[in-house]
Design a protein around this motif. Structure first.
Motif, PDB file in Angstrom:
ATOM      1  N   LEU A  32      -5.625 -53.439  48.904  1.00 27.74           N
ATOM      2  CA  LEU A  32      -5.277 -54.723  48.290  1.00 27.74           C
ATOM      3  C   LEU A  32      -6.079 -55.896  48.836  1.00 27.74           C
ATOM      4  CD1 LEU A  32      -1.375 -54.514  48.005  1.00 27.74           C
ATOM      5  CD2 LEU A  32      -3.061 -54.267  46.181  1.00 27.74           C
ATOM      6  N   VAL A  71      -8.132 -57.589  46.409  1.00 22.41           N
ATOM      7  CA  VAL A  71      -7.447 -57.768  45.126  1.00 22.41           C
ATOM      8  C   VAL A  71      -6.660 -59.065  45.062  1.00 22.41           C
ATOM      9  CG1 VAL A  71      -5.754 -56.726  43.552  1.00 22.41           C
ATOM     10  CG2 VAL A  71      -7.310 -55.280  44.847  1.00 22.41           C
ATOM     11  N   TRP A  95     -10.152 -59.231  35.655  1.00 27.71           N
ATOM     12  CA  TRP A  95      -9.736 -59.045  37.046  1.00 27.71           C
ATOM     13  C   TRP A  95      -8.959 -57.744  37.208  1.00 27.71           C
ATOM     14  CZ3 TRP A  95      -4.800 -58.969  39.324  1.00 27.71           C
ATOM     15  CH2 TRP A  95      -4.782 -59.123  40.714  1.00 27.71           C
ATOM     16  N   TRP A 139     -10.209 -54.316  39.373  1.00 32.52           N
ATOM     17  CA  TRP A 139      -9.476 -53.824  40.540  1.00 32.52           C
ATOM     18  C   TRP A 139      -8.458 -52.754  40.188  1.00 32.52           C
ATOM     19  CZ3 TRP A 139     -12.258 -55.061  44.367  1.00 32.52           C
ATOM     20  CH2 TRP A 139     -12.870 -56.314  44.459  1.00 32.52           C
ATOM     21  N   HIS A 185      -8.072 -49.950  42.886  1.00 36.76           N
ATOM     22  CA  HIS A 185      -7.443 -50.443  44.105  1.00 36.76           C
ATOM     23  C   HIS A 185      -5.934 -50.635  43.916  1.00 36.76           C
ATOM     24  CE1 HIS A 185     -11.629 -51.337  44.948  1.00 36.76           C
ATOM     25  NE2 HIS A 185     -11.319 -51.561  46.204  1.00 36.76           N
ATOM     26  N   ILE A 186      -5.558 -51.208  42.777  1.00 37.66           N
ATOM     27  CA  ILE A 186      -4.141 -51.430  42.494  1.00 37.66           C
ATOM     28  C   ILE A 186      -3.408 -50.104  42.362  1.00 37.66           C
ATOM     29  CG2 ILE A 186      -2.504 -52.338  40.801  1.00 37.66           C
ATOM     30  CD1 ILE A 186      -4.573 -54.540  40.181  1.00 37.66           C
TER      31      ILE A 186
END
Length: 214
Positions: free
Chosen positions: A29, A32, A45, A49, A52-53
């Motif tokens: 995160l 992020v 956005w 990401w 990653h999320i």
């Protein structure tokens, strides 16, 4: 006695695992945070990401589950020190568990669509605001729980060093309750201390358990 030692041992291992997983979650995160305010930039956005999320969402669940045996171990080790404060401290952590599970569900809606339903920018903003609000609430509860438990830990076999490190961690966690104010890097530092405290706590719990067996 054997069952108690088993609970303490599992709790110590679980504390280490939870600390490591929490660190991994925050590493995912780290880049992020600070979502864009403009609707037109939000979709880009989220797409950028997405991985990653998604990974942070998966790790958060297991980091939370590992806290269950950790609570049991802390209760076993601290209950003879002051029962009322032990119940309050462990109870607050137990209260954080459903909050974390809810945050996991919320974060998952940004990464995994349900029945291919598309989310509007307004709904995604609501999801993000609820997620950060939940993080804020959990951080405040963590601050209180750590302070109470460390007050007891310094009187227990776990040791004063981990207690004083815990007091510092609690202060940093409180600062980290406002990630939109302090920024990504400083927030990550607060979480690094938080994760490290859990790892060291788990090591100390295992040490105490080993000493008890001897």
């Amino acid at each position: 006695m054997k069952e108690k030692n088993s609970i303490i041992k599992i709790g110590g291992i679980a504390s280490i695992i939870s600390g490591i997983l929490t660190l991994i979650q925050n590493l995912f995160l780290l880049p992020v945070f600070s979502p864009p305010a403009m609707d037109t930039d939000l979709e880009t956005w989220l797409s950028r990401w997405h991985f990653h999320i998604a990974m942070a969402d998966e790790v958060l669940l297991f980091a939370t589950l590992a806290l269950i045996p950790t609570i049991a171990a802390l209760y076993q080790l601290l209950v003879n020190t002051e029962k009322a404060k032990t119940l309050i401290g462990c109870g607050i952590i137990a209260l954080i568990l459903p909050i974390n599970v809810f945050l996991d569900i919320i974060l998952g809606r940004l990464a995994y669509p349900v029945y291919n339903m598309e989310m509007s920018a307004g709904i995604n903003k609501l999801i993000l605001s609820v997620f950060y609000g939940g993080m804020h609430c959990a951080a405040i509860l963590w601050c209180i729980a750590i302070i109470i438990l460390c007050y007891l830990i310094r009187k227990s076999a776990i040791g004063k060093m981990i207690a004083y490190f815990g007091f510092l961690t609690a202060a940093l966690v409180l600062i980290g309750a406002f990630p939109w104010v302090i920024g990504n890097v400083l927030y990550f530092i607060t979480q690094l201390f938080f994760s490290t405290w859990f790892v060291i706590l788990g090591i100390r719990i295992l040490f105490v358990q080993k000493q008890t067996n001897n």
